[in-house]
Design a protein around this motif. Structure first.
Motif, PDB file in Angstrom:
ATOM      1  N   ILE A 171      -5.624   1.498   1.498  1.00  0.00           N
ATOM      2  CA  ILE A 171      -5.487   0.556   0.358  1.00  0.00           C
ATOM      3  C   ILE A 171      -4.999   1.144  -0.917  1.00  0.00           C
ATOM      4  N   ARG A 185      -2.221 -10.693  -3.693  1.00  0.00           N
ATOM      5  CA  ARG A 185      -3.773 -10.278  -3.798  1.00  0.00           C
ATOM      6  C   ARG A 185      -3.778  -9.025  -4.979  1.00  0.00           C
ATOM      7  N   GLN A 186      -2.967  -8.172  -4.666  1.00  0.00           N
ATOM      8  CA  GLN A 186      -2.724  -7.058  -5.916  1.00  0.00           C
ATOM      9  C   GLN A 186      -2.476  -7.694  -7.196  1.00  0.00           C
ATOM     10  N   ALA A 207      -3.653  -1.432  -9.828  1.00  0.00           N
ATOM     11  CA  ALA A 207      -4.271  -1.871 -10.988  1.00  0.00           C
ATOM     12  C   ALA A 207      -4.046  -1.189 -12.437  1.00  0.00           C
ATOM     13  N   TRP A 267       0.779  -1.219   0.001  1.00  0.00           N
ATOM     14  CA  TRP A 267      -0.161   0.080  -0.024  1.00  0.00           C
ATOM     15  C   TRP A 267       0.876   1.234   0.118  1.00  0.00           C
ATOM     16  N   ASP A 311      -5.005  -0.415  -4.110  1.00  0.00           N
ATOM     17  CA  ASP A 311      -5.431  -1.365  -5.122  1.00  0.00           C
ATOM     18  C   ASP A 311      -5.684  -0.657  -6.460  1.00  0.00           C
TER      19      ASP A 311
END
Length: 349
Positions: free
Chosen positions: A328, A293-294, A334, A239, A330
C-alpha cells in the motif's frame, strides 16, 4: 517508427499503469482529478501510461470522451523530462480502429494497443489483417485479453503469424492463463523478430513471477531466451509507488522465497481489487474504490451505472489492505495529493 529513446525504454522494460477515468458527480470528465491520476503514476516512477484501454472504460467512445482523455494524459506526461512509453487503446471495426490510431498518433502517442473486444466474428487471419492495417498508421502493442472481460482465445499459430508483422513492437500478455502465456512467448521466440518484440505482462494474477521468469526454447538447434521485460496492468493503477519498487525487485534476477511470498500476496490483493469472486464484474469499480479511499478520486461513479462493486468486495478490500501494508502506498499519496490536484488552466485547452 518509435523515437529511439522510447524504443530503448520499451525494450528495456517499464511499468505502465492502465489509466482509469475520473468523473465528477454529474458524470462529466473531472479534468483536475484525471490529470492528478496521471501525475500520481508518473511521480511514482511509471514509465508511461496506457489510455483508452479496458481500465479507462470502453464506453468513453460512446460518451465522446476518447479524444479529451487521450489529450489530457499526453499533455500531463509532457511535464516530465524523461522518455515515456505512451500507449493508446484502439477499438472497433478496422475503419474505426485505424481512425483512432490516426488520432492518437497526431496527439503524440507512441503505440496503438489493439482491443479485439466485439470482433468475435473475425477469423484469426482477419484479425491479423485488422492489426496490420492499424500498423500502417503507428507501431502496434498486441493485446491478449482474458475472455472473462471480453477477450478471445488466440492460439500459438495466431501469435506466430502476428509476430512477423514489422509494425508489432510489443505484446501485452493478459490471458490470466499460464498455458496461453507460454503460447505467446514461444511464438515470439520462434519468430524471425524474437529480438525486436518486447513482452509485457498483463497477467494481474501473476505479475512478479512473470517478470522474474527466464523463458528458454530450442529454436533451430539453438537456445532462445526471452524475458517479460515490463508490465502494462490495471493492478498497477493502484498502489503504483509500491508496484514500481516490486517491479524493479522482480527484474533484478534474484528470485528468493521472500519474492515468491510477495507475489502470492499481490495475487491475493488483486483478487479483491479485480473482484475474482464476482467473475471480475467489479474489476474497474475495485480500482476506483482504492483510488477513492486515497482521495485521488472523488467518487465511485462509472460510465455504466450498473457497473459497481460486487457484494462483499469492499470487505475484501478492507481485508487485503489490512493484511498487506507492504503493498500500500497511502503515505506517498497523502504527501503529494494536494500538488497533483493543482491544475494550471494552460494545460487543458
Amino acid at each position: 517508427m518509435l523515437p529511439e529513446a522510447t524504443a530503448r525504454a520499451l525494450r528495456k522494460g517499464v511499468l505502465i499503469p492502465a489509466h482509469p477515468l475520473a468523473l465528477d458527480a454529474e458524470g462529466n470528465l473531472d479534468v483536475r482529478r484525471q490529470r492528478a491520476l496521471s501525475r500520481y503514476y508518473l511521480d511514482a516512477g511509471a514509465g508511461g501510461l496506457a489510455v483508452g484501454v479496458h481500465t479507462t472504460q470502453f464506453g468513453i467512445r460512446d460518451a465522446g470522451l476518447l479524444e479529451p482523455v487521450l489529450r489530457l494524459a499526453i499533455e500531463t506526461a509532457r511535464e516530465y523530462e524523461r522518455p515515456m512509453v505512451m500507449v493508446a487503446g484502439v477499438a472497433g471495426t478496422t475503419a474505426d480502429a485505424v481512425a483512432e490510431a490516426r488520432q492518437a498518433s497526431e496527439l503524440g502517442y507512441d503505440l496503438a494497443m489493439v482491443i479485439l473486444r466485439g470482433l468475435d466474428e473475425l477469423t484469426d487471419d482477419q484479425v491479423v489483417e485488422h492489426i496490420a492495417a492499424i500498423g500502417e498508421v503507428m507501431p502496434v502493442f498486441g493485446f491478449y485479453l482474458q475472455p472473462a472481460v471480453g477477450g478471445r482465445v488466440l492460439g500459438f499459430d495466431f501469435w506466430a503469424r502476428l509476430a512477423e508483422l514489422p509494425s508489432l513492437a510489443a505484446i501485452k500478455i493478459a490471458p490470466f492463463d499460464r498455458y496461453r502465456t507460454l503460447d505467446v512467448v514461444r511464438a515470439v521466440c520462434e519468430s524471425s523478430r524474437a529480438d525486436e518484440i518486447a513482452l509485457y505482462t498483463g497477467n494481474d494474477d501473476n505479475i512478479l513471477v512473470d517478470l522474474a521468469t527466464t523463458y528458454r526454447f530450442r529454436v533451430g538447434g539453438r537456445e532462445v531466451r526471452k524475458h517479460i521485460v515490463g508490465g502494462l496492468l490495471g493492478q498497477n493503477a493502484v498502489w503504483t509507488h509500491r508496484a514500481v519498487e516490486m517491479f524493479e525487485r522482480a527484474r533484478s534476477g534474484e528470485v528468493s522465497a521472500e519474492l515468491l511470498t510477495l507475489a502470492a500476496q499481490l495475487t491475493d490483493a488483486n483478487a479483491a481489487v479485480f473482484d475474482v469472486a464476482g467473475d471480475f464484474a467489479g474489476c474497474v469499480a475495485g480500482i476506483h474504490e482504492v483510488l477513492r479511499r486515497q482521495g485521488l478520486l472523488e467518487n465511485l461513479r462509472l460510465l455504466d451505472p450498473d457497473e459497481k462493486l460486487s457484494p462483499g468486495q469492499s470487505e475484501e478490500l478492507d481485508r487485503v489492505i489490512a493484511a498487506y501494508p507492504q503493498l500500500i502506498d497511502d503515505a506517498f499519496v497523502a504527501k503529494n495529493l494536494d500538488r497533483w490536484l493543482t491544475l494550471e488552466e494552460s494545460c487543458v485547452g
